[in-house]
Design a protein around this motif. Sequence first.
Motif, PDB file in Angstrom:
ATOM      1  N   HIS A  58       0.810  -1.219   0.000  1.00 17.88           N
ATOM      2  CA  HIS A  58       0.000   0.000   0.000  1.00 17.88           C
ATOM      3  C   HIS A  58       0.844   1.271   0.000  1.00 17.88           C
ATOM      4  N   GLY A  59       2.187   1.124  -0.026  1.00 19.08           N
ATOM      5  CA  GLY A  59       3.059   2.277   0.136  1.00 19.08           C
ATOM      6  C   GLY A  59       2.948   3.299  -0.981  1.00 19.08           C
ATOM      7  N   HIS A  60       2.495   2.863  -2.170  1.00 18.18           N
ATOM      8  CA  HIS A  60       2.363   3.805  -3.286  1.00 18.18           C
ATOM      9  C   HIS A  60       1.092   4.640  -3.194  1.00 18.18           C
ATOM     10  N   LYS A  61       0.226   4.307  -2.261  1.00 12.05           N
ATOM     11  CA  LYS A  61      -1.051   5.004  -2.137  1.00 12.05           C
ATOM     12  C   LYS A  61      -0.886   6.262  -1.285  1.00 12.05           C
ATOM     13  N   PRO A  62      -1.788   7.241  -1.466  1.00 11.11           N
ATOM     14  CA  PRO A  62      -1.704   8.464  -0.643  1.00 11.11           C
ATOM     15  C   PRO A  62      -2.121   8.199   0.792  1.00 11.11           C
ATOM     16  N   MET A  63      -1.711   9.084   1.679  1.00 11.92           N
ATOM     17  CA  MET A  63      -2.188   9.049   3.061  1.00 11.92           C
ATOM     18  C   MET A  63      -3.540   9.739   3.142  1.00 11.92           C
ATOM     19  N   ALA A  64      -4.347   9.324   4.112  1.00  8.07           N
ATOM     20  CA  ALA A  64      -5.673   9.924   4.295  1.00  8.07           C
ATOM     21  C   ALA A  64      -5.555  11.377   4.733  1.00  8.07           C
ATOM     22  N   HIS A  65      -6.587  12.149   4.394  1.00  7.18           N
ATOM     23  CA  HIS A  65      -6.687  13.508   4.914  1.00  7.18           C
ATOM     24  C   HIS A  65      -6.856  13.458   6.434  1.00  7.18           C
ATOM     25  N   ARG A  66      -6.518  14.532   7.086  1.00  7.78           N
ATOM     26  CA  ARG A  66      -6.778  14.690   8.517  1.00  7.78           C
ATOM     27  C   ARG A  66      -8.163  15.308   8.703  1.00  7.78           C
ATOM     28  N   TRP A  67      -8.808  14.954   9.809  1.00  4.32           N
ATOM     29  CA  TRP A  67     -10.174  15.416  10.062  1.00  4.32           C
ATOM     30  C   TRP A  67     -10.283  16.148  11.395  1.00  4.32           C
ATOM     31  N   MET A  86     -13.336   3.759  -3.758  1.00  4.54           N
ATOM     32  CA  MET A  86     -12.919   4.922  -4.554  1.00  4.54           C
ATOM     33  C   MET A  86     -12.467   6.083  -3.667  1.00  4.54           C
ATOM     34  N   ASP A  87     -12.256   5.798  -2.386  1.00  2.00           N
ATOM     35  CA  ASP A  87     -11.975   6.843  -1.403  1.00  2.00           C
ATOM     36  C   ASP A  87     -10.478   7.126  -1.312  1.00  2.00           C
ATOM     37  N   THR A  88      -9.985   7.993  -2.157  1.00  2.00           N
ATOM     38  CA  THR A  88      -8.564   8.338  -2.151  1.00  2.00           C
ATOM     39  C   THR A  88      -8.196   9.291  -1.025  1.00  2.00           C
ATOM     40  N   ASP A  89      -9.196   9.904  -0.376  1.00  2.00           N
ATOM     41  CA  ASP A  89      -8.947  10.921   0.655  1.00  2.00           C
ATOM     42  C   ASP A  89      -9.068  10.409   2.080  1.00  2.00           C
ATOM     43  N   GLY A  90      -9.609   9.199   2.267  1.00  2.00           N
ATOM     44  CA  GLY A  90      -9.910   8.743   3.622  1.00  2.00           C
ATOM     45  C   GLY A  90     -11.065   9.525   4.219  1.00  2.00           C
ATOM     46  N   ARG A  91     -12.066   9.887   3.381  1.00  3.60           N
ATOM     47  CA  ARG A  91     -13.212  10.658   3.859  1.00  3.60           C
ATOM     48  C   ARG A  91     -14.470   9.786   4.030  1.00  3.60           C
ATOM     49  N   VAL A  92     -14.292   8.471   3.975  1.00  4.49           N
ATOM     50  CA  VAL A  92     -15.414   7.537   4.120  1.00  4.49           C
ATOM     51  C   VAL A  92     -15.212   6.680   5.359  1.00  4.49           C
ATOM     52  N   MET A  93     -16.231   6.627   6.213  1.00  2.00           N
ATOM     53  CA  MET A  93     -16.301   5.580   7.238  1.00  2.00           C
ATOM     54  C   MET A  93     -17.344   4.579   6.748  1.00  2.00           C
ATOM     55  N   ARG A  94     -16.861   3.404   6.378  1.00  2.00           N
ATOM     56  CA  ARG A  94     -17.780   2.366   5.919  1.00  2.00           C
ATOM     57  C   ARG A  94     -18.190   1.510   7.099  1.00  2.00           C
ATOM     58  N   MET A  95     -19.491   1.271   7.212  1.00  2.00           N
ATOM     59  CA  MET A  95     -20.034   0.443   8.287  1.00  2.00           C
ATOM     60  C   MET A  95     -20.532  -0.867   7.696  1.00  2.00           C
ATOM     61  N   ASP A  96     -19.907  -1.966   8.095  1.00  2.00           N
ATOM     62  CA  ASP A  96     -20.302  -3.306   7.662  1.00  2.00           C
ATOM     63  C   ASP A  96     -20.883  -4.066   8.844  1.00  2.00           C
ATOM     64  N   SER A  97     -21.660  -5.093   8.525  1.00  3.53           N
ATOM     65  CA  SER A  97     -22.309  -5.854   9.588  1.00  3.53           C
ATOM     66  C   SER A  97     -22.567  -7.274   9.120  1.00  3.53           C
ATOM     67  N   PHE A  98     -22.549  -8.205  10.065  1.00  3.14           N
ATOM     68  CA  PHE A  98     -22.967  -9.574   9.788  1.00  3.14           C
ATOM     69  C   PHE A  98     -24.482  -9.755   9.942  1.00  3.14           C
ATOM     70  N   SER A  99     -25.185  -8.696  10.316  1.00  2.00           N
ATOM     71  CA  SER A  99     -26.594  -8.826  10.692  1.00  2.00           C
ATOM     72  C   SER A  99     -27.469  -9.347   9.564  1.00  2.00           C
ATOM     73  N   LYS A 100     -27.239  -8.888   8.329  1.00  2.00           N
ATOM     74  CA  LYS A 100     -28.124  -9.276   7.225  1.00  2.00           C
ATOM     75  C   LYS A 100     -27.616 -10.487   6.459  1.00  2.00           C
ATOM     76  N   VAL A 101     -26.386 -10.896   6.688  1.00  2.00           N
ATOM     77  CA  VAL A 101     -25.833 -11.996   5.898  1.00  2.00           C
ATOM     78  C   VAL A 101     -25.461 -13.217   6.727  1.00  2.00           C
ATOM     79  N   VAL A 102     -25.388 -13.069   8.054  1.00  2.00           N
ATOM     80  CA  VAL A 102     -25.153 -14.223   8.926  1.00  2.00           C
ATOM     81  C   VAL A 102     -26.223 -14.274  10.014  1.00  2.00           C
ATOM     82  N   SER A 103     -26.246 -13.275  10.903  1.00  2.00           N
ATOM     83  CA  SER A 103     -27.236 -13.284  11.984  1.00  2.00           C
ATOM     84  C   SER A 103     -27.267 -11.933  12.678  1.00  2.00           C
ATOM     85  N   PRO A 104     -28.462 -11.318  12.808  1.00  2.00           N
ATOM     86  CA  PRO A 104     -28.549 -10.064  13.563  1.00  2.00           C
ATOM     87  C   PRO A 104     -28.143 -10.226  15.022  1.00  2.00           C
TER      88      PRO A 104
END
Length: 537
Positions: free
Chosen positions: A57-66, A341-359
């Motif tokens: 991942h070293g060739h990739k940019p660093m995330a923006h600061r928030w 597609m988040d080159t800036d680190g401006r996305v917080m993605r929320m994943d869950s097992f609730s709908k695909v394994v068990s709520p």
Amino acid sequence: MAPPSAVEVEATSDTSAIVVPDPLTINGVPGRRAKSGRLIAGTAAPANSDMFKGHGHGHKPMAHRWDHYLSHEAASRKGNSLKGAAKYLKTPGLISLGGGLPSSEYFPFEELHIKVPSVGQFSEAETKDSGVLVSAGKYDLIEGNSIYDISVAFNYGQGTGAAQLLRWITEHTEIVHNPPYQDWFCTMTIGSTSALDMALRMFTQRGDFILSEEYTFATAVETAAPMGVRVVGVKMDEQGLLADSMDEILSTWDERARGARKPFVLYTVPTGQNPTGATQGLQRRKDIYRIAQKHDLYILEDEPYYFLQMQPYTGQNAPPVPPPTSHAAFLSALVPSLLSMDTDGRVMRMDSFSKVVSPGSRCGWITASAQVVERYMKHADVSTQGPSGMSQLILFKLLDEHWDHAGYLDWLIHIRLAYTRRRDVILAACEAHLPRDIVSWKPPMAGMFHWLRIDWRKHPLARDRTVTDLEEDIFMASIRHGALVMRGSWFYADNTVKHDTMFFRATYAAAPEDKIQEAIRRFGDAIRESFGLEQAR
């Protein structure tokens, strides 16, 4: 008997000849693990995704600061000082009398056995007849039977979750999304609703507005409201949130008239959106991300339905589209995530097992920049902690030791086809039982929900009653006829804004197929009764 309490790796052989693909693939996971050495993580062992990511991942940019967006609460968090002492547990010869961890000797559990599906035999009947019994013992780690056991999982842990499951989650995220910046991290959550609550506390303060679809997940609005955070609804079409509408809202924002600063947080459900079932296409996601860059938005990407993307709808009596023939074909058929597609680190993605394994697992994870994840972890360590260790152990046994990444994708392909069949059942029922001059819809591409638009202006009382009153009448008529569908007004992002549309939300996720058909027939009867139409025969 006490297992090790720090994360270590143990070399097993010469791995210099192993080549790990970049980006990571399913077939590359064993090689990466071999090069890293055997994972040894004991009770409450601190861990982070950097331990498990590739080095390409070293060739990739660093995330923006928030820093400019973090709330005072988030910026001032110090975390759990007692858990900070865990870093000393790796000291050779150290005898710990520090942590208040109960001895596993007094856990009244010796073994855990769970029957789960074999890869490729995923139906309930097949699992009952020929499922595999996966087992966990109390001291499997020390006895060399597994890298995760009851003595570790059932004790206290870190807010990140256990290293053993975090490794799998980090690999999965890299395989599916391969975030295009260097310093992305994952950390576990107790579900996306909790993650949203914590994210809002990290990025907003009382009096703020956030952006979301004009019809949005009701619990998101209800989570924000007690914090004094209001939601601005962005117009939608069949692909969900309209980037141009969001741009217009932000470009014309009047702080004095609104009584609040310009919004800088977008909450969106891009795939199989709740309640509308809309799925943002690739170009739509790119447009949304471009507008986010223009206005420096931070995006909360809530994706519980991402892997419930279905086969294309071909219409009644048309031959079905063949299913994906490989894991690569399945992954390439998915609409790319905002995270991917988040080159800036401006996305917080929320994943869950609730709908695909068990709520009931109450286990998910977020992916975000190292800065944001570190702030989230500080909060989790003094509030929710990590997900239940019992849930983590069960998920680890299923996903890592039994199915591995390939088997999990096979499972996701299985439920993709199952949801496609359910979606097609409800669409056929709507064609058969709903008056098409009154009710219209678009076939959902993903998720669990079917969004039904009602042409309320054709109602005989349309001139005398409000949209809300007519919606209430139709809802109660449906209840009388024995079918529950959800009122669209319950999903308004902002219920102070006047709406001139009427929708109802139906789900095809849980009811048996014959019950889905019957419920839609009953709803059709309720519509006809309310509109004074002749009942179907």
